[in-house]
Design a protein around this motif. Structure first.
Motif, PDB file in Angstrom:
ATOM      1  N   ILE A 101       3.933  -1.310  -5.536  1.00 54.07           N
ATOM      2  CA  ILE A 101       2.701  -0.953  -4.834  1.00 54.07           C
ATOM      3  C   ILE A 101       1.490  -1.510  -5.580  1.00 54.07           C
ATOM      4  N   ILE A 130      -3.458   2.029  -3.730  1.00 57.47           N
ATOM      5  CA  ILE A 130      -3.225   3.420  -3.364  1.00 57.47           C
ATOM      6  C   ILE A 130      -4.382   3.913  -2.503  1.00 57.47           C
ATOM      7  N   VAL A 190       0.820  -1.212   0.000  1.00 58.88           N
ATOM      8  CA  VAL A 190       0.000   0.000   0.000  1.00 58.88           C
ATOM      9  C   VAL A 190       0.852   1.259   0.000  1.00 58.88           C
ATOM     10  N   GLY A 191       0.414   2.237  -0.804  1.00 57.88           N
ATOM     11  CA  GLY A 191       0.985   3.572  -0.786  1.00 57.88           C
ATOM     12  C   GLY A 191      -0.096   4.572  -0.417  1.00 57.88           C
ATOM     13  N   LYS A 214      -3.560   0.367 -10.409  1.00 56.66           N
ATOM     14  CA  LYS A 214      -3.577   0.186  -8.956  1.00 56.66           C
ATOM     15  C   LYS A 214      -5.015   0.110  -8.435  1.00 56.66           C
ATOM     16  N   ALA A 254      -3.867   6.797 -10.585  1.00 57.84           N
ATOM     17  CA  ALA A 254      -3.630   5.515  -9.918  1.00 57.84           C
ATOM     18  C   ALA A 254      -4.317   4.381 -10.659  1.00 57.84           C
ATOM     19  N   THR A 304      -7.613   1.188  -5.761  1.00 54.75           N
ATOM     20  CA  THR A 304      -7.616   2.526  -5.181  1.00 54.75           C
ATOM     21  C   THR A 304      -8.758   2.714  -4.186  1.00 54.75           C
ATOM     22  N   LEU A 311       4.543   8.064  -6.794  1.00 53.86           N
ATOM     23  CA  LEU A 311       3.997   6.997  -5.955  1.00 53.86           C
ATOM     24  C   LEU A 311       3.091   6.060  -6.742  1.00 53.86           C
ATOM     25  N   VAL A 312       2.183   6.612  -7.543  1.00 58.59           N
ATOM     26  CA  VAL A 312       1.215   5.765  -8.256  1.00 58.59           C
ATOM     27  C   VAL A 312       1.876   4.922  -9.344  1.00 58.59           C
ATOM     28  N   TRP A 335       3.035  12.413  -5.475  1.00 57.91           N
ATOM     29  CA  TRP A 335       2.059  11.357  -5.731  1.00 57.91           C
ATOM     30  C   TRP A 335       2.196  10.792  -7.140  1.00 57.91           C
ATOM     31  N   VAL A 337      -1.380   8.617  -0.205  1.00 60.84           N
ATOM     32  CA  VAL A 337      -1.231  10.014  -0.610  1.00 60.84           C
ATOM     33  C   VAL A 337      -1.949  10.857   0.437  1.00 60.84           C
ATOM     34  N   VAL A 358      -5.997   7.422  -1.224  1.00 60.02           N
ATOM     35  CA  VAL A 358      -5.984   8.864  -1.465  1.00 60.02           C
ATOM     36  C   VAL A 358      -6.711   9.544  -0.314  1.00 60.02           C
TER      37      VAL A 358
END
Length: 336
Positions: free
Chosen positions: A75, A78, A16-17, A99, A94, A101, A69-70, A66, A19, A80
């Motif tokens: 990852i 994401i 997981v990332g 990803k 994303a 999300t 990151l995406v 970001w 933002v 947000v």
């Protein structure tokens, strides 16, 4: 470990990332760390110092922005949780990067942009989840449980007033970054659509006071709602700032057989001159519950507690409210 679900093969733990570095992001980070099916990897924020502190406290990496990151291949998902005005572009990027999300409501400040993002997620076959933890809380669950006892609903009103003095110099008091009040505070309308069904028309008034340019010190937004499948009249009030002098959070429903009144963390059912106290339960742990249900949906294919279609339908009502406030006329939701 992997499982096959409606989104294809899911490898666990999901990496997981995040933002954002604000309150919601911090609580979310704790939930991801505590959940065995996820591994928190990195964070990107607007303020380098806050981002670095967030990363240290969560023992994760920082990413410059970001956009980077995406695109990180390590990852899978994401989150947000940043300013409302950036939600749409971040979620779109994303999803375009493949990803899964999760986004704090609203999905976007523009209804048409949100519609395009939902379609993109379907085309890319990735999860898009718009958080609506108001549906998981004790107030809403108790309202659902007791609603039939009021009989035919005549009037429902939800009012939240927040006195803030002095007003903080934050994005939440910037028109562009926060958005139109009932779009930014979408949960106020979503309670109505979840309990009473589709909204047919809305008549809305919105006013800002104080501040300079995009920044304001007080806002007050009121909307009257008419529903498609009931004769009930709904009313929502949302206000905040230094021009309001007492905090208030009240949700009431009046019907042919009784009324449900929720004032702060207390609730009562009123019928024939008697009042029955209602237990609303604790308000904590809702973000963790949201994550648990979303992962059950993503990994095991269980129904999610809220759909993107439901959130999008409510955003359409909020967009109608915005148009109504600007044009000073009643707007039919189906025309938006």
């Amino acid at each position: 470990m992997s499982k096959i679900a409606s989104y294809g093969e899911i490898n666990l733990p999901l990496r997981v990332g995040i933002v954002g570095t604000g309150f919601a992001a911090k609580i979310r980070a704790q939930s991801f760390i505590a959940e065995s099916r996820t591994q928190l990897v990195a964070v990107a924020g607007r303020n380098p110092e806050r981002t670095a502190e967030f990363a240290r406290s969560s023992n994760i990496a920082t990413v410059a922005d970001w956009q980077a990151l995406v695109q990180m291949p390590e990852i899978d998902l994401i989150l947000v949780a940043t300013i409302n005005g950036d939600h749409g572009q971040i979620v779109r990027a994303a999803i375009a990067a493949g990803k899964h999300t999760i986004v704090e409501y609203p999905l976007a400040l523009d209804f048409r942009e949100a519609t395009e993002i939902v379609a993109l997620a379907a085309a890319k076959k990735v999860l898009l989840h718009v958080e609506h933890i108001e549906l998981l809380g004790g107030l809403h669950q108790t309202m659902r449980e007791w609603l039939d006892r009021v009989g035919e609903v005549h009037y429902a009103r939800y009012s939240t007033i927040v006195c803030q003095r002095p007003v903080p110099d934050k994005w939440t008091f910037q028109r562009t970054e926060f958005g139109f009040p009932l779009i930014a505070a979408l949960s106020r309308l979503h309670r109505f659509t979840d309990l009473f069904g589709s909204i047919e028309s809305v008549n809305c008034h919105n006013q800002y006071w104080g501040g300079v340019g995009d920044y304001y010190k007080t806002c007050l937004c009121t909307a009257q709602l008419r529903f498609k499948n009931t004769s009930a009249i709904g009313e929502v009030v949302y206000g905040k700032g230094e021009g309001l002098w007492q905090n208030s959070r009240k949700f009431e429903v009046h019907g042919a057989n009784g009324a449900l009144i929720f004032d702060g963390d207390e609730g009562v059912f009123i019928q024939d001159g008697t009042s029955t106290s209602l237990d609303l339960g604790a308000r904590k742990g809702l973000f963790a519950k949201d994550l648990e249900l979303v992962l059950d949906h993503l990994i095991d294919g269980k129904p999610n507690y809220v759909t993107t279609a439901a959130s999008l339908a409510t955003l359409r009502v909020a967009e109608a409210a915005r148009i109504s406030a600007e044009t000073r006329r009643t707007v039919l939701v189906d025309t938006v």
